[in-house]
Scaffold this motif. Structure first.
Motif, mmCIF file in Angstrom:
data_model
loop_
_atom_site.group_PDB
_atom_site.id
_atom_site.type_symbol
_atom_site.label_atom_id
_atom_site.label_comp_id
_atom_site.label_asym_id
_atom_site.label_seq_id
_atom_site.Cartn_x
_atom_site.Cartn_y
_atom_site.Cartn_z
ATOM 1 N N GLY A 1 0.783 -1.231 0.000
ATOM 2 C CA GLY A 1 0.000 0.000 0.000
ATOM 3 C C GLY A 1 0.812 1.277 0.000
ATOM 4 O O GLY A 1 0.245 2.369 0.000
ATOM 5 N N CYS A 2 2.128 1.185 -0.018
ATOM 6 C CA CYS A 2 2.975 2.388 -0.057
ATOM 7 C C CYS A 2 2.701 3.154 -1.350
ATOM 8 O O CYS A 2 2.711 2.567 -2.426
ATOM 9 N N LYS B 1 -7.761 12.606 -0.904
ATOM 10 C CA LYS B 1 -8.743 13.018 -1.912
ATOM 11 C C LYS B 1 -9.636 14.138 -1.381
ATOM 12 O O LYS B 1 -9.797 15.173 -2.018
ATOM 13 N N VAL C 1 -5.791 7.358 1.502
ATOM 14 C CA VAL C 1 -5.963 7.883 0.144
ATOM 15 C C VAL C 1 -7.256 8.707 0.072
ATOM 16 O O VAL C 1 -7.307 9.759 -0.556
ATOM 17 N N GLU C 2 -8.294 8.233 0.758
ATOM 18 C CA GLU C 2 -9.550 8.982 0.815
ATOM 19 C C GLU C 2 -9.325 10.344 1.484
ATOM 20 O O GLU C 2 -9.852 11.361 1.042
ATOM 21 N N SER D 1 -1.543 10.788 -4.558
ATOM 22 C CA SER D 1 -1.535 9.432 -5.112
ATOM 23 C C SER D 1 -2.933 9.005 -5.537
ATOM 24 O O SER D 1 -3.092 7.979 -6.180
ATOM 25 N N TYR D 2 -3.961 9.779 -5.175
ATOM 26 C CA TYR D 2 -5.302 9.472 -5.669
ATOM 27 C C TYR D 2 -5.470 9.975 -7.107
ATOM 28 O O TYR D 2 -6.111 9.335 -7.931
ATOM 29 N N VAL E 1 -5.177 1.382 4.112
ATOM 30 C CA VAL E 1 -4.477 2.241 3.153
ATOM 31 C C VAL E 1 -5.472 3.153 2.441
ATOM 32 O O VAL E 1 -5.239 4.345 2.256
ATOM 33 N N ALA E 2 -6.628 2.564 2.071
ATOM 34 C CA ALA E 2 -7.619 3.336 1.323
ATOM 35 C C ALA E 2 -8.146 4.524 2.146
ATOM 36 O O ALA E 2 -8.538 5.541 1.576
ATOM 37 N N GLN F 1 0.669 8.225 0.639
ATOM 38 C CA GLN F 1 0.476 7.547 1.913
ATOM 39 C C GLN F 1 1.698 6.699 2.245
ATOM 40 O O GLN F 1 2.295 6.100 1.361
#
Ligand SMILES: Cc1ncc(C[n+]2csc(CCOP(=O)(O)OP(=O)(O)O)c2C)c(N)n1
Ligand code: SF4
Ligand code: SF4
Ligand code: SF4
Ligand SMILES: [Mg+2]
Lengths: 262, 90
Positions: free
Chosen positions: A19-20, A221, A217-218, A172-173, A213-214, A199
């Protein structure tokens, strides 16, 4: 051709944690480079030390994995020795803004014709999660166990103030936007700086309540504020929340540059 | 084109399940030989790139592939469609 053709397949899977975000940023950068039609023999990747700085080791071209903070000094040398080479630097927030801060402002001032992609995970990932000059206020790290109290650097404003020709920030998103921004950076003569917020689940996410991880990222975002929207808010005199960061193309100009291919 | 996850590379971060507009990637259920829970594909033939890549002659969408931090997502060419005679047994 696709970005995958630039990877050293025998070196994959890479060493990054699950997830990096660094892997995503390398994908986007290589996708932009792939569209430039550059030859591999004419492209050089340079980096310092850090997780992010391991990137050139996974790419097929010649590269320099140098000492901590000195990527830009080496990149300047490569470019000035041979202007025909396309020089791309991968760096981290610690590498670029802490130990390498002085090289950063002077590379911007010289406006040397290289493209710098900074994977800003807001932490020293490789060494176990110490706070960096971009760790946001209130965030936990191994050196700020009660929350960071210092004001972080805004790397893009720094690059703009110091003289870079092209400055953009994405996360990264925003993979497609990031790919386009890197491409414009590669096309722009002079110093191009692209900051990618990423992240780092191991050293940052784990301590700062991003269980998945998500989730991180959220967070990236929903806390991104498009530049056009920021400008509209400023015009209307609206308050911009402190935890938002501006994304988009932030600077594009044509100041005299150094090392441009004649 | 056929969508596939390379199990030797995937680290099970599940970012692909977040970014695909068709929600083609679903969180996996069982760990594989390496102990990694690789996502499952839900009707991958819906993917834009699977359907239209050869018609347009270029990569379409590709958000999952760009996002995957471990370069695990790729497409393979499919065997051309062969009409089969279907024998119906009464
Ligand atoms: C001269 C020197 N000082 C300190 C270190 C230890 N060190 C290695 S990586 C690193 C920080 C890296 O942080 P960053 O550039 O943000 O990269 P990340 O791992 O987060 O991608 C430090 C302090 C070193 N290798 N060399
Ligand atoms: S420590 Fe952080 S930056 Fe380094 S590989 Fe792991 S997730 Fe990535
Ligand atoms: S994004 Fe890539 S590494 Fe992560 S779960 Fe999906 S296929 Fe695996
Ligand atoms: S290419 Fe787009 S539509 Fe196809 S699987 Fe990936 S994200 Fe989904
Ligand atoms: Mg860092």
């Amino acid at each position: 051709m696709s970005f995958d053709d630039w990877y050293r397949q025998d070196r994959l899977p890479h060493i990054y944690c699950a997830g990096c975000g660094n892997g995503t940023i390398i994908n986007c950068t290589l996708a932009a480079i792939d569209q430039m039609g550059w030859k591999k023999e004419e492209t050089v990747f340079v980096s310092g030390i850090g997780c992010s700085s391991r990137a050139p080791g996974y790419i097929l071209t010649d590269s320099l994995h140098t000492t901590h903070g000195r990527a830009l000094a080496f990149a300047t040398g490569v470019k000035m020795a041979n202007r025909d080479l396309h020089v791309v630097v991968f760096t981290g927030d610690g590498d670029l803004a802490a130990i390498g801060g002085n090289h950063f402002i002077h590379a911007c001032r010289r406006n040397i014709d290289i493209t710098v992609v900074c994977m800003n995970n807001q932490i020293y990932g490789m060494t176990g999660g110490q706070g960096s000059p971009t760790t946001p206020k209130g965030c936990l790290s191994s050196t700020t166990p009660y929350g960071c109290t210092e004001t972080p650097f805004d790397l893009c404003e720094l690059a703009t103030a110091a003289g870079a020709n092209y400055v953009a920030r994405w996360t990264s998103y925003h993979v497609k936007e990031l790919e386009k921004a890197v491409k414009v950076g590669l096309e722009t003569p002079g110093f191009s700086f692209i900051e990618a917020l990423v992240q780092c689940p191991t050293a940052f996410g784990r301590r700062n309540k991003f269980r998945q991880v998500a989730d991180h990222v959220e967070y990236l975002k929903v806390h991104s504020l498009l530049r056009a929207k920021r400008d509209r808010m400023l015009e209307a005199g609206e308050h911009i929340p402190e935890d938002m960061f501006v994304v988009g193309e932030l600077t594009r100009r044509n100041r005299p540059a150094m090392g441009v291919k004649p | 084109m056929k969508l596939a996850i390379d199990e030797t590379r995937c680290k099970g971060c599940n970012l692909c399940t977040k970014v695909c507009p068709y929600k083609i990637f679903k969180e996996g259920k069982r760990p594989n030989r390496k102990g990694i829970v690789v996502p499952e594909l839900d009707r991958p033939e819906r993917c834009t790139n699977c359907r239209l890549r050869n018609l347009y002659g270029r990569q379409l969408c590709g958000v999952c592939q760009l996002t995957c931090p471990d370069q695990a997502i790729h497409w393979t060419e499919e065997e051309p469609y062969e009409p089969h005679k279907v024998a119906i047994e009464y």
